[in-house]
Write a protein that holds these residues in place. Structure first.
Motif, PDB file in Angstrom:
ATOM      1  N   MET A 123       0.976  -1.190   0.014  1.00 32.23           N
ATOM      2  CA  MET A 123       0.260   0.268   0.175  1.00 32.23           C
ATOM      3  C   MET A 123       0.814   1.181  -0.091  1.00 32.23           C
ATOM      4  SD  MET A 123      -3.318   0.941   2.251  1.00 32.23           S
ATOM      5  CE  MET A 123      -4.381   2.130   2.055  1.00 32.23           C
ATOM      6  N   LYS A 141      -2.831   6.004  -1.458  1.00 26.39           N
ATOM      7  CA  LYS A 141      -4.024   5.179  -1.377  1.00 26.39           C
ATOM      8  C   LYS A 141      -4.159   4.049  -2.362  1.00 26.39           C
ATOM      9  CE  LYS A 141      -6.537   9.036   0.623  1.00 26.39           C
ATOM     10  NZ  LYS A 141      -6.249  10.035   0.174  1.00 26.39           N
ATOM     11  N   ILE A 166      -2.686   0.355  -3.914  1.00 28.72           N
ATOM     12  CA  ILE A 166      -2.129  -0.918  -3.632  1.00 28.72           C
ATOM     13  C   ILE A 166      -1.808  -1.526  -4.803  1.00 28.72           C
ATOM     14  CG2 ILE A 166      -2.890  -3.046  -2.424  1.00 28.72           C
ATOM     15  CD1 ILE A 166      -5.020  -1.636  -0.766  1.00 28.72           C
ATOM     16  N   ILE A 203      -5.080  -1.518  -7.370  1.00 26.37           N
ATOM     17  CA  ILE A 203      -6.030  -0.816  -6.842  1.00 26.37           C
ATOM     18  C   ILE A 203      -5.619   0.534  -6.716  1.00 26.37           C
ATOM     19  CG2 ILE A 203      -7.910  -0.547  -5.108  1.00 26.37           C
ATOM     20  CD1 ILE A 203      -7.049  -3.537  -4.061  1.00 26.37           C
ATOM     21  N   ILE A 243      -7.842   2.487  -2.828  1.00 25.25           N
ATOM     22  CA  ILE A 243      -8.673   1.792  -2.028  1.00 25.25           C
ATOM     23  C   ILE A 243      -9.970   2.351  -1.492  1.00 25.25           C
ATOM     24  CG2 ILE A 243      -7.360   2.406  -0.077  1.00 25.25           C
ATOM     25  CD1 ILE A 243      -8.724  -1.231  -0.625  1.00 25.25           C
ATOM     26  N   GLN A 267     -13.844  -2.482   0.323  1.00 21.79           N
ATOM     27  CA  GLN A 267     -12.935  -1.945   1.122  1.00 21.79           C
ATOM     28  C   GLN A 267     -12.933  -3.114   2.640  1.00 21.79           C
ATOM     29  OE1 GLN A 267     -13.493   2.174   1.914  1.00 21.79           O
ATOM     30  NE2 GLN A 267     -14.145   2.728  -0.036  1.00 21.79           N
ATOM     31  N   ILE A 298     -10.654  -6.046   2.182  1.00 18.94           N
ATOM     32  CA  ILE A 298      -9.456  -5.904   1.918  1.00 18.94           C
ATOM     33  C   ILE A 298      -8.822  -5.422   3.195  1.00 18.94           C
ATOM     34  CG2 ILE A 298      -7.896  -4.612   0.768  1.00 18.94           C
ATOM     35  CD1 ILE A 298      -9.614  -4.730  -1.620  1.00 18.94           C
ATOM     36  N   LEU A 299      -9.471  -4.255   3.704  1.00 18.01           N
ATOM     37  CA  LEU A 299      -8.699  -3.213   4.606  1.00 18.01           C
ATOM     38  C   LEU A 299      -8.638  -4.159   5.893  1.00 18.01           C
ATOM     39  CD1 LEU A 299     -10.142   0.302   4.181  1.00 18.01           C
ATOM     40  CD2 LEU A 299      -7.656  -0.584   3.675  1.00 18.01           C
TER      41      LEU A 299
END
Length: 162
Positions: free
Chosen positions: A126, A130, A132, A144, A147, A155, A158-159
């Motif tokens: 990352m 922002k 990725i 990405i 994100i 979101q 993934i996060l």
């Protein structure tokens, strides 16, 4: 050998075959069949673009493409996008994990893909902007762009796992 840095506003590009171009400086100097490449393809998307001749020899480097005329900048970015062609993930459809291997099913700007991420610590990076970058188990790359521009469900999937 010294490097030749330019600002970018002193050249005119003519695109040939999507990733090759002819370059003419406003001084009249011309180069043919050059290939633009990013010196920093992960972190420097619009800085330090080198132009290589057919023997792979560097002819010059544009420090920042932001100073280029808008149409010329668009042509250059199009050539770079074609060369680096990384699918941009627009949605994470499905996420699962089995034996510490992540399985992702995604929608991208180039179609749907299913892939495995074997070592998520090394395979996901990352960036401060922002973005990725993802490398799957077969060394394919995905991106990405932001994100926080993905749908909320993607979101959330993934996060928590990063």
């Amino acid at each position: 050998m010294s490097r030749n840095f330019i600002d970018g506003n002193e050249i005119r590009l003519t695109v040939k075959d999507k990733i090759f171009c002819d370059v003419e400086f406003f001084t009249g100097q011309k180069f043919t069949d050059l290939e633009p490449r990013r010196l920093f393809p992960v972190s420097g998307l619009s800085e330090y673009i080198t132009f290589l001749n057919s023997e792979g020899e560097e002819q010059f480097i544009i420090r920042k493409i932001d100073g280029m005329e808008p149409e010329q900048k668009k042509l250059l970015l199009g050539m770079l996008d074609e060369y680096y062609r990384i699918p941009k993930i627009t949605k994470l459809v499905k996420f699962s994990e089995k034996h510490k291997i992540w399985m992702w099913e995604v929608e991208t700007d180039r179609g749907n893909f299913t892939f495995e991420i074997i070592n998520h610590i090394q395979s996901l990076k990352m960036f401060y902007d922002k973005r990725i970058l993802i490398k799957d188990g077969n060394d394919n790359r995905y991106e990405i762009p932001n994100i926080y521009e993905l749908d909320k469900r993607s979101q959330k999937l993934i996060l928590p796992n990063l």
